[in-house]
Design a protein around this motif. Sequence first.
Motif, PDB file in Angstrom:
ATOM      1  N   GLU A 660       0.873  -1.215  -0.079  1.00  0.00           N
ATOM      2  CA  GLU A 660      -0.034  -0.155  -0.113  1.00  0.00           C
ATOM      3  C   GLU A 660       0.958   1.257  -0.044  1.00  0.00           C
ATOM      4  OE1 GLU A 660      -2.865  -0.227   3.240  1.00  0.00           O
ATOM      5  OE2 GLU A 660      -4.065  -1.822   2.349  1.00  0.00           O
ATOM      6  N   ARG A 697       3.826  -0.841   4.549  1.00  0.00           N
ATOM      7  CA  ARG A 697       2.398  -1.302   4.704  1.00  0.00           C
ATOM      8  C   ARG A 697       1.813  -2.011   3.463  1.00  0.00           C
ATOM      9  NH1 ARG A 697      -2.103   0.092   8.257  1.00  0.00           N
ATOM     10  NH2 ARG A 697      -4.170  -0.217   7.037  1.00  0.00           N
ATOM     11  N   TYR A 698       1.265  -3.150   3.786  1.00  0.00           N
ATOM     12  CA  TYR A 698       0.837  -4.128   2.516  1.00  0.00           C
ATOM     13  C   TYR A 698      -0.636  -4.716   3.023  1.00  0.00           C
ATOM     14  CZ  TYR A 698       3.187  -8.347   4.416  1.00  0.00           C
ATOM     15  OH  TYR A 698       3.725  -9.441   5.159  1.00  0.00           O
ATOM     16  N   ALA A 699      -1.212  -5.228   2.019  1.00  0.00           N
ATOM     17  CA  ALA A 699      -2.422  -6.018   2.546  1.00  0.00           C
ATOM     18  C   ALA A 699      -2.292  -7.345   1.625  1.00  0.00           C
ATOM     19  CB  ALA A 699      -3.698  -5.142   2.050  1.00  0.00           C
ATOM     20  N   GLY A 703      -4.909 -10.312   5.789  1.00  0.00           N
ATOM     21  CA  GLY A 703      -4.966  -9.152   6.422  1.00  0.00           C
ATOM     22  C   GLY A 703      -3.916  -8.119   6.061  1.00  0.00           C
ATOM     23  N   THR A 704      -3.883  -7.021   6.840  1.00  0.00           N
ATOM     24  CA  THR A 704      -2.964  -5.843   6.398  1.00  0.00           C
ATOM     25  C   THR A 704      -1.904  -5.867   7.657  1.00  0.00           C
ATOM     26  OG1 THR A 704      -4.688  -4.380   5.945  1.00  0.00           O
ATOM     27  CG2 THR A 704      -2.668  -3.316   6.319  1.00  0.00           C
TER      28      THR A 704
END
Length: 817
Positions: A660, A697-699, A703-704
């Motif tokens: 993200e 931050r990644y999804a 989940g994230t």
Amino acid sequence: MTVDAVPYDDVETLAPDGGIAEQLRFLPGVTTEDEGDSPRFVIIRGAAPDLNQTTIDGISIATIGNDGEGSRQVNLQIIPAELSQRTDVYKTFTAEQDGGAIGGVIDIISRSPLDQKHRYALLDSYGIYSAFGGPDGRNAPEKSWRHFGGGFKGVFADRFGADGRFGIALSARYQSRVRNSAKWWQVVKTFFDAKGKEVAGPDAPGWDGRVVPGDHSFGSYTNRLQTAGSSAKLEWDIGDGIRASLLGFGFRMWESSSMNKNDIFTARSIIGTTPSGGRSVVNSLYTRFRFDNWDKKTFGGIGNLGWTGEDASLLLRVGHTRATFTNEQPSIVARALPRNLFLDWEEGDDEGGQIPRATALSNTALVFGSSYALNGATQSEHRANETLTNARLDYAWNAAPDDRGIGVVTGLEWRRLDLDLDLDQTVYRGGASMTPYLFDPDYRPFGSPVSFPWIDYPAVRDGLLPRTAIDRTTSSYNSRISDYRYVERLWTPYLSVHYSTGPSRFIAGLRYDHVAFAADQPVAVNRVIQPQLRRNHGGYSFLLPSFQATHDFGDGLRLRASYSRTLGRPIPGDIARAESVTCGVDDDGGTDCTISRGNPNLRPRQSDNFDVGLERYFGRNGVIAVAAFAKRIRDDIFFLRSIDIVDGAATSVRQPLNAESSRLYGAEFQVSQRDLKLLGVRFDPFANATVVRGQMRYATDSGTRTIDRLLYQPGFSASAGAKVQLPQIDGAFSLSAAYRNTALRTIGAGPKDDSVRTPLTVVNAALWHNVAKGVLFKYELANAFNSRPTMAMGQDPVSVSQIDVYGRTAFFHIVIR
């Protein structure tokens, strides 16, 4: 513009392996990704090597990465340092530079014979001693050595013709050295509660605080590494401000490597504990043999034609380069399933490098006495080829450092990249008895409590494999699913407006970056490769603004600030690869094989880069400087990694995904001085330190997740050193040290599955002195304190999963100049 220039000196520069990367690791904000005991890729301000742009004389060069995987990182081991006059590392960017760099731009400036006042010639012949001997390589297909190697390099530069208007520079080198090594892995980690029931991980309720090893693996390597190359540059000062040059070069690095690896796998249970360890049931014993013939080449030509007038200049540069990679790799695996065999293990300690270690087996006779069967055998041939054609035209008016008022720099760049990868693999069926093909090597692997039987590869090759059935379905699938071709075209015009009042200079620019690509890849339906390739088209276009301001306060004090937007282009393999299985490329993390899957939907990273710095120049080339920087990255790309047991082998499964968002920020400090006199001794000291913080931050479907660092990014790095003049022996002594702390290597499904490189310090030293007119002796010691690269799983705390042992390397040079 923030740029660090590293001049090259044929004697004084410490570069034991002869590559460019060794010089760069001592710059502020620069760390390296190492291959064995030598740096190969450069990390700038915490940004991964794929996020740098590497050029020779401003022209991009082809690369096959490390093993033909289709990456953009340039292996600077292959490019010998003597090609260069200096190397410039840019950490801030204007529109005049390639838009595909988030970390930095590395520009290798080739030697200019027209800059020579006199003829220059040097011949350096040297011997090498590698302290770590390792096994004797008796089952290797090629002869191996344990300690000794050698090499030479030569450089010649001169001017000729009327008024010395022509110049020629030549260089050549060859080196052969032994790099035997040992690796000790413990990759599979299991977790239990106080009742002995397995739990998901260290964050699970009830975890008893133990990290229980599920495997113990020991690798013993015999490696012979050879490098060779040459370059020739012709320059012509035509007159009236016109200069032309033509550079041709060819470099090769090839390595023969035999690996004997032994594994002990245990059941996912624990049958007894001690205050610092426990006992587990042994499920299986493995002995593996693998031989690699890595061959990497980079060659090409670069031409320049430039005109410089009173207040303007025009420069045309054209280059065509090619990089190739081949590897022929046989791999043999034998497995035994012993009964009633137990393994005792202890938690890691400082003496053992914090890796959990096997201390004993309940019945060592079963190691040699068990029945071993063929568990896997493959013969792989891996080929990769990349060509890159690059042309650029740049015009500048009233934009030189001494010009005042408004100036303009504008230009156009075009580039075409063509990469193809081909894998052929023969897979043999298992089950045959391997007991007649094993022998006792009379060698106990590093970290192991016992010795193991090893595979007699020549006997297997000549006796067993011709009688073993081939799995033609799997062979055909593996041979075709990894193949692809990727073609990328870039064209990018730019415009920069300069304004200078003398003390102050401002540069505002805009670059239009347009990329179009086509990827041909195989299509599999129920593991059957279809006859037609699938072609994926894609591309992107971006406007990339930039702004820089510099103010000189006088008395050597300078303030600078900059902003730019740049891109991190997806690597070709991540877009074009359908799926590939590679085994034994570098054994990082202890897995035997890696399954890599591509993602044609990857988006390029976009980074907004901010930088502010203050510099104070003093004395003779003295500087003290501080800088702060920040990078806000959209659509960052990371590799999600999981570890599975596939056909009895610990296997990494990797796939690239867009995060993200990510960010990097940090600060640099450096100080250096030349010809400093203290207590009657003249010396050239330097020191620098860099602090970097990051967040990703990644999804995913699960989940994230937010991680407090980026891939390859160390939190802290530093280097220091000095050259001390020794007039008593008509020579000098040089000492340098580089340190980096923990760096994230791969991202797992959760924190416990992440792999990291633990802190590492490397110290090199050299002494040289003249023994006669034009004759010099030089002594070098690389890795003086025998540092051991280490990897670990998890982040905080970490559990050590791998220790590498390479030892020290000593060089003795006889230099004639």
